[in-house]
Design an enzyme around this catalytic site. Sequence first.
Site, mmCIF file in Angstrom:
data_model
loop_
_atom_site.group_PDB
_atom_site.id
_atom_site.type_symbol
_atom_site.label_atom_id
_atom_site.label_comp_id
_atom_site.label_asym_id
_atom_site.label_seq_id
_atom_site.Cartn_x
_atom_site.Cartn_y
_atom_site.Cartn_z
ATOM 1 N N ASN A 145 -15.167 -4.743 -10.732
ATOM 2 C CA ASN A 145 -15.475 -5.209 -9.384
ATOM 3 C C ASN A 145 -16.487 -6.356 -9.349
ATOM 4 O OD1 ASN A 145 -16.908 -2.868 -10.382
ATOM 5 N ND2 ASN A 145 -18.139 -2.945 -8.537
ATOM 6 N N GLN A 173 -10.067 -1.801 -7.488
ATOM 7 C CA GLN A 173 -10.014 -3.257 -7.298
ATOM 8 C C GLN A 173 -8.633 -3.849 -7.557
ATOM 9 O OE1 GLN A 173 -12.262 -5.407 -6.123
ATOM 10 N NE2 GLN A 173 -13.886 -3.905 -5.861
ATOM 11 N N ALA A 194 -8.342 2.395 0.344
ATOM 12 C CA ALA A 194 -7.621 1.571 1.330
ATOM 13 C C ALA A 194 -8.368 0.303 1.725
ATOM 14 C CB ALA A 194 -7.353 2.405 2.584
ATOM 15 N N HIS A 195 -9.712 0.375 1.748
ATOM 16 C CA HIS A 195 -10.428 -0.754 2.364
ATOM 17 C C HIS A 195 -10.518 -1.987 1.479
ATOM 18 C CE1 HIS A 195 -14.630 -0.559 0.599
ATOM 19 N NE2 HIS A 195 -14.165 0.604 0.201
ATOM 20 N N THR A 231 -9.403 18.578 7.244
ATOM 21 C CA THR A 231 -8.313 18.120 8.108
ATOM 22 C C THR A 231 -8.005 16.669 7.743
ATOM 23 O OG1 THR A 231 -9.095 19.600 9.838
ATOM 24 C CG2 THR A 231 -7.644 17.793 10.530
ATOM 25 N N CYS A 319 -22.632 -1.887 -3.372
ATOM 26 C CA CYS A 319 -23.366 -0.625 -3.313
ATOM 27 C C CYS A 319 -24.655 -0.672 -4.111
ATOM 28 C CB CYS A 319 -22.475 0.527 -3.792
ATOM 29 S SG CYS A 319 -21.784 0.240 -5.407
HETATM 30 N N1 PLP Z 1 -14.504 1.763 -7.930
HETATM 31 C C1 PLP Z 1 -14.593 0.428 -7.857
HETATM 32 C C2 PLP Z 1 -14.185 -0.401 -9.031
HETATM 33 C C3 PLP Z 1 -15.055 -0.188 -6.693
HETATM 34 O O1 PLP Z 1 -15.141 -1.518 -6.629
HETATM 35 C C4 PLP Z 1 -15.423 0.634 -5.590
HETATM 36 C C5 PLP Z 1 -15.964 0.048 -4.360
HETATM 37 O O2 PLP Z 1 -16.541 -1.014 -4.346
HETATM 38 C C6 PLP Z 1 -15.287 2.021 -5.718
HETATM 39 C C7 PLP Z 1 -14.831 2.546 -6.895
HETATM 40 C C8 PLP Z 1 -15.629 2.932 -4.586
HETATM 41 O O3 PLP Z 1 -14.640 2.893 -3.593
HETATM 42 P P1 PLP Z 1 -14.989 3.381 -2.112
HETATM 43 O O4 PLP Z 1 -15.772 2.280 -1.473
HETATM 44 O O5 PLP Z 1 -13.664 3.595 -1.450
HETATM 45 O O6 PLP Z 1 -15.770 4.625 -2.252
#
Ligand code: PLP
Length: 382
Positions: A145, A173, A194-195, A231, A319
């Site tokens: 990522n 990714q 999904a996002h 749910t 994050c």
């Molecule tokens: N794994 C990777 C490689 C990511 O880039 C991300 C989010 O940036 C995640 C896991 C986590 O996904 P989510 O935001 O749906 O928790």
Amino acid sequence: MPILYFDNAATTPLDPLVLREMLPHLKKEFGNPESPYSLGKRARSAVDLARTRVAELINSSPDEIIFTGSGTESNNLALKGTSTGHLAASAVEHHSVLESCRFLETGGARFDLISVDHLGRLNMSSLGSSLSRGAGLVSVMHANNEIGTIQPILEIGKACRDRRVILHVDAVQTFGHLKIDVRKMKIDLLSLSAHKIYGPKGVGALFIGSNVCLTSHLHGGEQERHLRASTHNVAGIVGLGMAAVLAGERQDQEALKQSSWQDMIRDKVLHGMERVRLNGDPELRLPGNLSFTFDFVDGKELIAELDRRGICASGGAACATSDPRPSHVLQAIGLPQDIPHGTLRLSLGRFNNDLEIEKLLRVLPGVIEKVRKKHPLYEMLF
Ligand code: PLP
């Protein structure tokens, strides 16, 4: 001021066609898929259709897909749900993988960190040693990522399958962006979200190969084959399904477009600017991902300066923005630490256009110069 969004690896805007598909499930079609009457049965059908759509994009069968609340949750379930006493994961994995492994380590499991080379590619001999030492599960992301490097999953899959070791792939990714075939690639568990593909936030899925037996860490109802009590988030799941359909249809065309922008930005930055390097594999990388490190640039200041001009970009993973240290990914690829530097990740997406890329390229050199001039060590440089 219009926003120029170049942070699609952090999250993507919702595609209007995805929203259109979701809306009825936020209004009249609000049933619970577990309910026995028609309203519930229609919700069940919508969830099942989404399951088929997700399965098709990775060449799995629908009954191998379970829906979760995020990529993070899928990663946690994959790792904590497999009862193995010995795990291995690459040093550049997402925190949701690494922290799950470290959590299991505190409970007595053995955890091997597999090293990567200076481009972020998995060190196959490090994987080999871990397999020889008896790892029961290996977790390697499809593409990183932060720096975009794509891992040789086919080769890793063969090495794991030969030893009957479970392979988990974090494809958050790449799902929808790159071709994935869980059968050919010999993947046992695969996480997606999904996002990152113009779907809603807060919904993900886990592919669980029929050879894998998982235990849930969430206790409650019987939803999702007892593996994800809660749910169903029907509208979110429907959104994921529709986002998967659109991604499948547009994958090749979008990859081509984003790769051409990627090449143009890379060349202009590397040839037109000083003291900058590209992180990650120059060839085997996510289309649309660029990670640059600029010497004598304060990364936070750079992002803030771009923001003042309406440009959204990041220093790395969304994050971990509050952590001032170089990311674990940049440390793992051995980014030199002797000179102060800042990293800029640009990730392009479906809704970018040529004019936006041109504006970025017009603005960036001036912004870098301005931020550099503010750096306390600038005098030393020029
Ligand atoms: N794994 C990777 C490689 C990511 O880039 C991300 C989010 O940036 C995640 C896991 C986590 O996904 P989510 O935001 O749906 O928790």
